[in-house]
Design a protein around this motif. Structure first.
Motif, PDB file in Angstrom:
ATOM      1  N   TRP A 146      -2.476 -25.020  35.072  1.00 19.39           N
ATOM      2  CA  TRP A 146      -2.049 -26.043  36.021  1.00 19.39           C
ATOM      3  C   TRP A 146      -3.063 -27.187  36.071  1.00 19.39           C
ATOM      4  CZ3 TRP A 146      -4.472 -27.378  40.690  1.00 19.39           C
ATOM      5  CH2 TRP A 146      -3.734 -28.224  41.531  1.00 19.39           C
ATOM      6  N   SER A 157      -3.338 -29.497  32.916  1.00 17.38           N
ATOM      7  CA  SER A 157      -2.282 -30.475  32.653  1.00 17.38           C
ATOM      8  C   SER A 157      -2.722 -31.867  33.076  1.00 17.38           C
ATOM      9  CB  SER A 157      -0.981 -30.071  33.350  1.00 17.38           C
ATOM     10  OG  SER A 157      -1.130 -30.143  34.745  1.00 17.38           O
ATOM     11  N   GLU A 174      -2.370 -33.673  35.685  1.00 21.27           N
ATOM     12  CA  GLU A 174      -1.474 -34.530  36.456  1.00 21.27           C
ATOM     13  C   GLU A 174      -1.888 -34.656  37.919  1.00 21.27           C
ATOM     14  OE1 GLU A 174       2.492 -33.088  36.070  1.00 21.27           O
ATOM     15  OE2 GLU A 174       2.264 -32.767  33.926  1.00 21.27           O
ATOM     16  N   ASN A 192       1.168 -21.593  33.786  1.00 21.84           N
ATOM     17  CA  ASN A 192       0.695 -22.395  34.897  1.00 21.84           C
ATOM     18  C   ASN A 192       1.389 -21.951  36.173  1.00 21.84           C
ATOM     19  OD1 ASN A 192       3.195 -23.623  34.853  1.00 21.84           O
ATOM     20  ND2 ASN A 192       2.463 -25.453  33.831  1.00 21.84           N
TER      21      ASN A 192
END
Length: 124
Positions: free
Chosen positions: A14, A17, A19, A44
């Motif tokens: 997670w 990534s 983001e 994730n």
């Protein structure tokens, strides 16, 4: 019973990534050259679970920065424990004990929070 290793692997996927703007650099401090290409097929967790796990891991940094750095290097950047030990010039067993202690700390904080993570709920 919680499998903290799976939860931390999901957190690592997670967080990797990128983001969410968590503030983790693209390469762990002192490990440039050891980090390979990121796998696109990492487990994730949901944003909700990721934020909870990230807050638990952040608490570890306040208590023991060295264990925090090892945990992040291993689960976020996927650096093997042997590589971490070699880089720190210590025995593999030392790093394994430190990461076990860090995992136990995160597990303890999760237990103290008494929260349910979505990735632990049984699927219907």
């Amino acid at each position: 019973m919680r499998d903290i290793k799976i939860l931390l692997e999901r957190w690592g996927g997670w967080a990797a990534s990128g983001e969410y703007g968590l503030g983790y650099s693209s390469v762990a401090a002192g490990f440039r050259g050891l980090v390979g290409a990121h796998s696109m097929m990492r487990l994730n967790c949901s944003d909700h679970d990721g934020l909870i796990l990230d807050s638990c891991i952040s608490r570890l940094m306040k208590v023991n920065k060295e264990q925090h750095d090892i945990l992040v290097a291993h689960y976020l950047y996927q650096i093997s424990l042997r590589s971490i030990a070699r880089r720190r010039r210590c025995a593999d067993g030392t790093i394994r004990k430190q990461i076990q202690t860090a995992e136990g700390f995160v597990s303890g904080v999760l237990s103290a929070l008494e929260c349910e993570l979505e990735c632990e709920l049984p699927e219907e």
